[in-house]
Enzyme design. Sequence first.
Site, PDB file in Angstrom:
ATOM      1  N   CYS A 194       0.846  -1.189   0.000  1.00  0.00           N
ATOM      2  CA  CYS A 194       0.000   0.000   0.000  1.00  0.00           C
ATOM      3  C   CYS A 194       0.884   1.242   0.000  1.00  0.00           C
ATOM      4  O   CYS A 194       1.808   1.350   0.807  1.00  0.00           O
ATOM      5  CB  CYS A 194      -0.908  -0.074   1.227  1.00  0.00           C
ATOM      6  SG  CYS A 194      -1.125   1.435   2.138  1.00  0.00           S
ATOM      7  N   GLU A 195       0.612   2.171  -0.924  1.00  0.00           N
ATOM      8  CA  GLU A 195       1.494   3.335  -1.049  1.00  0.00           C
ATOM      9  C   GLU A 195       1.315   4.337   0.087  1.00  0.00           C
ATOM     10  O   GLU A 195       2.112   5.237   0.251  1.00  0.00           O
ATOM     11  CB  GLU A 195       1.277   4.021  -2.405  1.00  0.00           C
ATOM     12  CG  GLU A 195      -0.039   4.737  -2.562  1.00  0.00           C
ATOM     13  CD  GLU A 195      -0.183   5.389  -3.937  1.00  0.00           C
ATOM     14  OE1 GLU A 195       0.574   5.021  -4.848  1.00  0.00           O
ATOM     15  OE2 GLU A 195      -1.058   6.258  -4.077  1.00  0.00           O
ATOM     16  N   HIS A 196       0.269   4.176   0.862  1.00  0.00           N
ATOM     17  CA  HIS A 196       0.054   5.124   1.962  1.00  0.00           C
ATOM     18  C   HIS A 196       0.807   4.749   3.220  1.00  0.00           C
ATOM     19  O   HIS A 196       1.146   5.614   4.020  1.00  0.00           O
ATOM     20  CB  HIS A 196      -1.442   5.210   2.289  1.00  0.00           C
ATOM     21  CG  HIS A 196      -2.275   5.563   1.113  1.00  0.00           C
ATOM     22  ND1 HIS A 196      -3.301   4.757   0.646  1.00  0.00           N
ATOM     23  CD2 HIS A 196      -2.207   6.615   0.277  1.00  0.00           C
ATOM     24  CE1 HIS A 196      -3.833   5.314  -0.416  1.00  0.00           C
ATOM     25  NE2 HIS A 196      -3.202   6.434  -0.671  1.00  0.00           N
ATOM     26  N   HIS A 197       1.011   3.459   3.433  1.00  0.00           N
ATOM     27  CA  HIS A 197       1.657   3.016   4.680  1.00  0.00           C
ATOM     28  C   HIS A 197       2.861   2.111   4.447  1.00  0.00           C
ATOM     29  O   HIS A 197       3.514   1.703   5.396  1.00  0.00           O
ATOM     30  CB  HIS A 197       0.644   2.257   5.545  1.00  0.00           C
ATOM     31  CG  HIS A 197      -0.550   3.065   5.924  1.00  0.00           C
ATOM     32  ND1 HIS A 197      -1.726   3.049   5.202  1.00  0.00           N
ATOM     33  CD2 HIS A 197      -0.756   3.922   6.949  1.00  0.00           C
ATOM     34  CE1 HIS A 197      -2.602   3.861   5.770  1.00  0.00           C
ATOM     35  NE2 HIS A 197      -2.046   4.404   6.824  1.00  0.00           N
ATOM     36  N   GLN A 235      -5.206  -0.379  -4.498  1.00  0.00           N
ATOM     37  CA  GLN A 235      -5.870  -1.533  -5.130  1.00  0.00           C
ATOM     38  C   GLN A 235      -6.602  -1.136  -6.409  1.00  0.00           C
ATOM     39  O   GLN A 235      -6.626  -1.870  -7.388  1.00  0.00           O
ATOM     40  CB  GLN A 235      -6.820  -2.179  -4.115  1.00  0.00           C
ATOM     41  CG  GLN A 235      -7.407  -3.492  -4.610  1.00  0.00           C
ATOM     42  CD  GLN A 235      -8.288  -4.157  -3.568  1.00  0.00           C
ATOM     43  OE1 GLN A 235      -8.060  -4.023  -2.376  1.00  0.00           O
ATOM     44  NE2 GLN A 235      -9.287  -4.880  -4.026  1.00  0.00           N
ATOM     45  N   HIS A 257      -5.970  -5.739   3.513  1.00  0.00           N
ATOM     46  CA  HIS A 257      -5.000  -4.663   3.701  1.00  0.00           C
ATOM     47  C   HIS A 257      -4.466  -4.682   5.127  1.00  0.00           C
ATOM     48  O   HIS A 257      -5.199  -4.397   6.075  1.00  0.00           O
ATOM     49  CB  HIS A 257      -5.657  -3.308   3.416  1.00  0.00           C
ATOM     50  CG  HIS A 257      -5.998  -3.121   1.967  1.00  0.00           C
ATOM     51  ND1 HIS A 257      -5.340  -2.231   1.157  1.00  0.00           N
ATOM     52  CD2 HIS A 257      -6.908  -3.757   1.176  1.00  0.00           C
ATOM     53  CE1 HIS A 257      -5.834  -2.301  -0.069  1.00  0.00           C
ATOM     54  NE2 HIS A 257      -6.793  -3.212  -0.088  1.00  0.00           N
ATOM     55  N   CYS A 265      -2.489  -2.627   6.456  1.00  0.00           N
ATOM     56  CA  CYS A 265      -2.457  -1.288   7.064  1.00  0.00           C
ATOM     57  C   CYS A 265      -3.721  -1.049   7.871  1.00  0.00           C
ATOM     58  O   CYS A 265      -3.735  -0.241   8.784  1.00  0.00           O
ATOM     59  CB  CYS A 265      -2.268  -0.193   6.016  1.00  0.00           C
ATOM     60  SG  CYS A 265      -3.621  -0.018   4.859  1.00  0.00           S
TER      61      CYS A 265
END
Length: 201
Positions: free
Chosen positions: A71-74, A112, A140, A142
């Site tokens: 996941c690019e956020h976490h 995703q 996920h 995260c």
Amino acid sequence: MHDLIRKLLAELHENPDREGLRDTPKRVEKALKFLTSGYTANIDSVLNNALFTVDYSEMVIVKDIDFYSLCEHHLLPFFGKCHIAYIPTTKVIGLSKIPRLVDVFSRRLQVQERLTNEIADTISEKIAPLGVAVVIEATHLCMSMRGVEKQNSFAVTSAMLGAFRNNARTRMEFLELIKLRGAVYGPRDWSAATEACVEQD
Ligand SMILES: [Zn+2]
């Protein structure tokens, strides 16, 4: 990257010099390079010699393709199953290449929804089929590892192009074959997985 990871360990109140962590920067670097190797992969060499001209116009389905992404956020994993279908016009992709195509896009920092789109768009571009459908079901970490309350860490995304977008019967046939009959998917319809992941920080 080695030094950055040592600094990161120290920031996390660890001692980068203790025995168990001594080789960790090297291992993390190697793991991260593998997990993001999709950035340098070349689609055309992945598909090399595996686009065949055929006289076949029935739906081709490859389901339950395992994938792992970050996941690019976490920078935490999300992973699950990818289901792909297309209806060829003149060309098909060698079946063994389809999971490789999924790897190219999943081994990057992703959300995703974009992963789903990129796979569908690439197949559409490479073999100009009558239609392409991609459904991804993923968990996920995260969300689940951090115990994000009242958020389901499981998300389903889909991309429906061409015949799968325009023809409800074709779409339903595909969804029945992957046993997701109960779900209703629009042409490009997402659950709110990414928004939830971002909103919750
Ligand atoms: Zn996340």
